[in-house]
Design a protein around this motif. Structure first.
Motif, PDB file in Angstrom:
ATOM      1  N   ASP A   1      -7.368  -4.051  -3.047  1.00 21.12           N
ATOM      2  CA  ASP A   1      -7.261  -5.149  -2.074  1.00 21.12           C
ATOM      3  C   ASP A   1      -5.906  -5.116  -1.368  1.00 21.12           C
ATOM      4  OD1 ASP A   1      -9.782  -6.021  -2.755  1.00 21.12           O
ATOM      5  OD2 ASP A   1      -9.085  -7.638  -4.069  1.00 21.12           O
ATOM      6  N   ALA A   2      -4.835  -4.912  -2.141  1.00 19.73           N
ATOM      7  CA  ALA A   2      -3.486  -4.882  -1.549  1.00 19.73           C
ATOM      8  C   ALA A   2      -3.345  -3.696  -0.598  1.00 19.73           C
ATOM      9  CB  ALA A   2      -2.431  -4.810  -2.647  1.00 19.73           C
TER      10      ALA A   2
ATOM     11  N   ASP B   1      -1.831 -14.285  -7.389  1.00 18.51           N
ATOM     12  CA  ASP B   1      -2.003 -14.743  -6.006  1.00 18.51           C
ATOM     13  C   ASP B   1      -1.044 -14.030  -5.053  1.00 18.51           C
ATOM     14  OD1 ASP B   1      -3.941 -16.436  -6.874  1.00 18.51           O
ATOM     15  OD2 ASP B   1      -2.730 -18.264  -6.770  1.00 18.51           O
ATOM     16  N   ARG B   2       0.088 -13.584  -5.593  1.00 23.38           N
ATOM     17  CA  ARG B   2       1.075 -12.894  -4.751  1.00 23.38           C
ATOM     18  C   ARG B   2       0.488 -11.631  -4.143  1.00 23.38           C
ATOM     19  NH1 ARG B   2       3.414 -10.657  -1.551  1.00 23.38           N
ATOM     20  NH2 ARG B   2       5.615 -10.115  -1.367  1.00 23.38           N
ATOM     21  N   LEU B   3      -0.417 -10.979  -4.875  1.00 23.02           N
ATOM     22  CA  LEU B   3      -1.000  -9.737  -4.369  1.00 23.02           C
ATOM     23  C   LEU B   3      -1.876  -9.982  -3.149  1.00 23.02           C
ATOM     24  CD1 LEU B   3      -1.999  -7.919  -7.678  1.00 23.02           C
ATOM     25  CD2 LEU B   3       0.170  -7.868  -6.440  1.00 23.02           C
ATOM     26  N   ALA B   4      -2.482 -11.157  -3.081  1.00 24.47           N
ATOM     27  CA  ALA B   4      -3.326 -11.489  -1.935  1.00 24.47           C
ATOM     28  C   ALA B   4      -2.496 -11.657  -0.669  1.00 24.47           C
ATOM     29  CB  ALA B   4      -4.113 -12.767  -2.223  1.00 24.47           C
ATOM     30  N   GLU B   5      -1.181 -11.836  -0.820  1.00 23.76           N
ATOM     31  CA  GLU B   5      -0.286 -12.008   0.327  1.00 23.76           C
ATOM     32  C   GLU B   5       0.367 -10.693   0.751  1.00 23.76           C
ATOM     33  OE1 GLU B   5       2.521 -14.827  -1.095  1.00 23.76           O
ATOM     34  OE2 GLU B   5       1.001 -16.348  -1.540  1.00 23.76           O
ATOM     35  N   ALA B   6       0.035  -9.597   0.064  1.00 16.97           N
ATOM     36  CA  ALA B   6       0.660  -8.307   0.362  1.00 16.97           C
ATOM     37  C   ALA B   6       0.347  -7.872   1.789  1.00 16.97           C
ATOM     38  CB  ALA B   6       0.168  -7.258  -0.626  1.00 16.97           C
ATOM     39  N   ARG B   7       1.357  -7.351   2.460  1.00 17.08           N
ATOM     40  CA  ARG B   7       1.219  -6.964   3.859  1.00 17.08           C
ATOM     41  C   ARG B   7       1.884  -5.618   4.117  1.00 17.08           C
ATOM     42  NH1 ARG B   7      -1.974 -10.171   3.336  1.00 17.08           N
ATOM     43  NH2 ARG B   7      -2.345 -12.160   4.383  1.00 17.08           N
ATOM     44  N   ARG B   8       1.671  -5.089   5.307  1.00 18.40           N
ATOM     45  CA  ARG B   8       2.329  -3.856   5.721  1.00 18.40           C
ATOM     46  C   ARG B   8       3.847  -4.029   5.644  1.00 18.40           C
ATOM     47  NH1 ARG B   8       0.034   0.167   7.865  1.00 18.40           N
ATOM     48  NH2 ARG B   8      -1.825  -1.043   8.394  1.00 18.40           N
TER      49      ARG B   8
ATOM     50  N   GLY C   1       9.870  -7.977  -0.808  1.00 18.17           N
ATOM     51  CA  GLY C   1       8.694  -7.198  -0.451  1.00 18.17           C
ATOM     52  C   GLY C   1       8.244  -6.205  -1.501  1.00 18.17           C
ATOM     53  N   LEU C   2       9.023  -6.050  -2.571  1.00 17.34           N
ATOM     54  CA  LEU C   2       8.651  -5.132  -3.643  1.00 17.34           C
ATOM     55  C   LEU C   2       8.032  -5.920  -4.789  1.00 17.34           C
ATOM     56  CD1 LEU C   2       8.609  -2.367  -5.035  1.00 17.34           C
ATOM     57  CD2 LEU C   2      10.966  -2.794  -5.787  1.00 17.34           C
ATOM     58  N   MET C   3       6.744  -5.682  -5.032  1.00 16.42           N
ATOM     59  CA  MET C   3       6.031  -6.338  -6.126  1.00 16.42           C
ATOM     60  C   MET C   3       5.861  -5.334  -7.257  1.00 16.42           C
ATOM     61  SD  MET C   3       3.135  -8.010  -3.660  1.00 16.42           S
ATOM     62  CE  MET C   3       3.201  -6.552  -2.607  1.00 16.42           C
ATOM     63  N   LEU C   4       6.146  -5.752  -8.467  1.00 13.30           N
ATOM     64  CA  LEU C   4       6.043  -4.890  -9.637  1.00 13.30           C
ATOM     65  C   LEU C   4       5.018  -5.490 -10.585  1.00 13.30           C
ATOM     66  CD1 LEU C   4       7.221  -2.467 -11.281  1.00 13.30           C
ATOM     67  CD2 LEU C   4       8.912  -4.076 -12.183  1.00 13.30           C
TER      68      LEU C   4
ATOM     69  N   GLY D   1      -2.623  -3.435   3.831  1.00 14.33           N
ATOM     70  CA  GLY D   1      -1.509  -2.700   4.427  1.00 14.33           C
ATOM     71  C   GLY D   1      -0.334  -2.410   3.521  1.00 14.33           C
ATOM     72  N   ALA D   2      -0.364  -2.893   2.277  1.00 12.54           N
ATOM     73  CA  ALA D   2       0.760  -2.643   1.369  1.00 12.54           C
ATOM     74  C   ALA D   2       0.795  -1.168   0.963  1.00 12.54           C
ATOM     75  CB  ALA D   2       0.650  -3.523   0.132  1.00 12.54           C
ATOM     76  N   THR D   3       1.983  -0.664   0.729  1.00 13.90           N
ATOM     77  CA  THR D   3       2.149   0.682   0.183  1.00 13.90           C
ATOM     78  C   THR D   3       2.010   0.600  -1.331  1.00 13.90           C
ATOM     79  OG1 THR D   3       3.640   1.353   1.967  1.00 13.90           O
ATOM     80  CG2 THR D   3       3.754   2.619  -0.075  1.00 13.90           C
ATOM     81  N   ILE D   4       1.192   1.466  -1.899  1.00 12.45           N
ATOM     82  CA  ILE D   4       0.947   1.459  -3.336  1.00 12.45           C
ATOM     83  C   ILE D   4       1.686   2.627  -3.984  1.00 12.45           C
ATOM     84  CG2 ILE D   4      -0.791   1.419  -5.169  1.00 12.45           C
ATOM     85  CD1 ILE D   4      -1.045  -0.883  -3.115  1.00 12.45           C
ATOM     86  N   LEU D   5       2.504   2.312  -4.972  1.00 11.93           N
ATOM     87  CA  LEU D   5       3.192   3.324  -5.772  1.00 11.93           C
ATOM     88  C   LEU D   5       2.754   3.160  -7.216  1.00 11.93           C
ATOM     89  CD1 LEU D   5       6.842   2.943  -4.397  1.00 11.93           C
ATOM     90  CD2 LEU D   5       5.006   4.386  -3.522  1.00 11.93           C
ATOM     91  N   SER D   6       2.549   4.266  -7.912  1.00 14.67           N
ATOM     92  CA  SER D   6       2.150   4.149  -9.323  1.00 14.67           C
ATOM     93  C   SER D   6       2.961   5.073 -10.201  1.00 14.67           C
ATOM     94  CB  SER D   6       0.659   4.434  -9.493  1.00 14.67           C
ATOM     95  OG  SER D   6       0.386   5.818  -9.371  1.00 14.67           O
ATOM     96  N   LEU D   7       3.266   4.556 -11.372  1.00 14.77           N
ATOM     97  CA  LEU D   7       3.928   5.319 -12.416  1.00 14.77           C
ATOM     98  C   LEU D   7       3.009   5.205 -13.632  1.00 14.77           C
ATOM     99  CD1 LEU D   7       7.726   5.179 -13.138  1.00 14.77           C
ATOM    100  CD2 LEU D   7       6.082   5.381 -14.983  1.00 14.77           C
ATOM    101  N   ASP D   8       2.479   6.346 -14.080  1.00 16.27           N
ATOM    102  CA  ASP D   8       1.450   6.271 -15.118  1.00 16.27           C
ATOM    103  C   ASP D   8       1.521   7.472 -16.043  1.00 16.27           C
ATOM    104  OD1 ASP D   8      -0.482   8.449 -14.143  1.00 16.27           O
ATOM    105  OD2 ASP D   8      -0.243   7.211 -12.346  1.00 16.27           O
ATOM    106  N   GLN D   9       0.559   7.525 -16.950  1.00 14.42           N
ATOM    107  CA  GLN D   9       0.511   8.621 -17.923  1.00 14.42           C
ATOM    108  C   GLN D   9      -0.788   9.413 -17.771  1.00 14.42           C
ATOM    109  OE1 GLN D   9       3.039   8.002 -21.605  1.00 14.42           O
ATOM    110  NE2 GLN D   9       1.899   6.095 -21.599  1.00 14.42           N
ATOM    111  N   GLY D  10      -1.049   9.810 -16.535  1.00 14.04           N
ATOM    112  CA  GLY D  10      -2.213  10.648 -16.278  1.00 14.04           C
ATOM    113  C   GLY D  10      -3.456   9.890 -15.880  1.00 14.04           C
TER     114      GLY D  10
END
Length: 199
Positions: A122-123, A92-99, A40-43, A127-136
């Motif tokens: 879209d994800a 295509d995996r992102l289109a299958e993202a769910r709660r 369930g964890l997509m990177l 219902g998917a939870t979105i986490l981000s690691l970024d540089q601002g």
């Protein structure tokens, strides 16, 4: 995680002990561990930079910690058709993202490309939870439920070092770990039987 990486993380933690970074990475790691099920964890990274290193570390942490939901599916922009199955996961995996599933976005650029932002949106809608690691990246952070941003020019930490801290923290749930059935049964029997008196 190899011994060199482990030493690197231990040194980082020591250097950052008086800063907010350890608490921030541990809070972020809690969000990662909320992924419900294995797979369930997509990177995902950007079209120009895939987070291979982080994927490998999360896979190691999943194995060592007994938390299989931390093993990520590395989503690739253009996976070669002859790649092994686990390296052939496309958009295509992102289109299958769910709660209950998590999309972990790693962006080392200043701004995420529009096609990536569209897929994240879209994800999130499915219902998917979105986490981000970024540089601002403000736009990416605004789409994320949880984000951790680094400005290397202002902080005593590199973007790669931050990824090490996050993956290590994810594999150390500590008190959050729920006792298994055997542990709960053992505790129950101890309570029911009361203290044991030895002759």
């Amino acid at each position: 995680m190899g011994s060199v990486d482990a030493q690197h993380v231990a040194l980082l933690r020591e250097l950052l002990a008086s800063t907010p970074w350890l608490d921030r990475t541990e809070d972020f790691a809690k969000a990662l561990r909320r992924t419900r099920d294995p797979g369930g964890l997509m990177l995902i990274g950007t079209p120009d930079e895939e987070p291979w290193h982080l994927a490998a570390h999360l896979d190691d942490e999943a194995r060592y910690s007994g938390l299989p939901q931390l093993a990520p599916s590395l989503v690739r922009w253009q996976p070669p058709p002859d790649a092994p199955a686990h390296l052939r996961i496309g958009l295509d995996r992102l289109a299958e993202a769910r709660r209950g599933q998590t999309l972990f976005v790693v962006n080392s650029d200043e701004e995420a490309p529009v096609p990536l932002l569209e897929r994240i949106d879209d994800a999130r809608r499915t219902g998917a939870t979105i986490l981000s690691l970024d540089q601002g990246d403000r736009e990416l952070s605004s789409l994320a439920h949880e984000s951790i941003s680094l400005r290397p020019e202002r902080e005593p930490l590199t973007f790669e070092g931050l990824q090490h801290l996050v993956s290590t923290a994810a594999g150390q749930p500590g008190a959050e770990r729920k006792p298994g059935l055997r542990e709960r049964l053992s505790r129950f029997l101890d309570v029911v039987s009361g203290p044991r008196i030895l002759d």
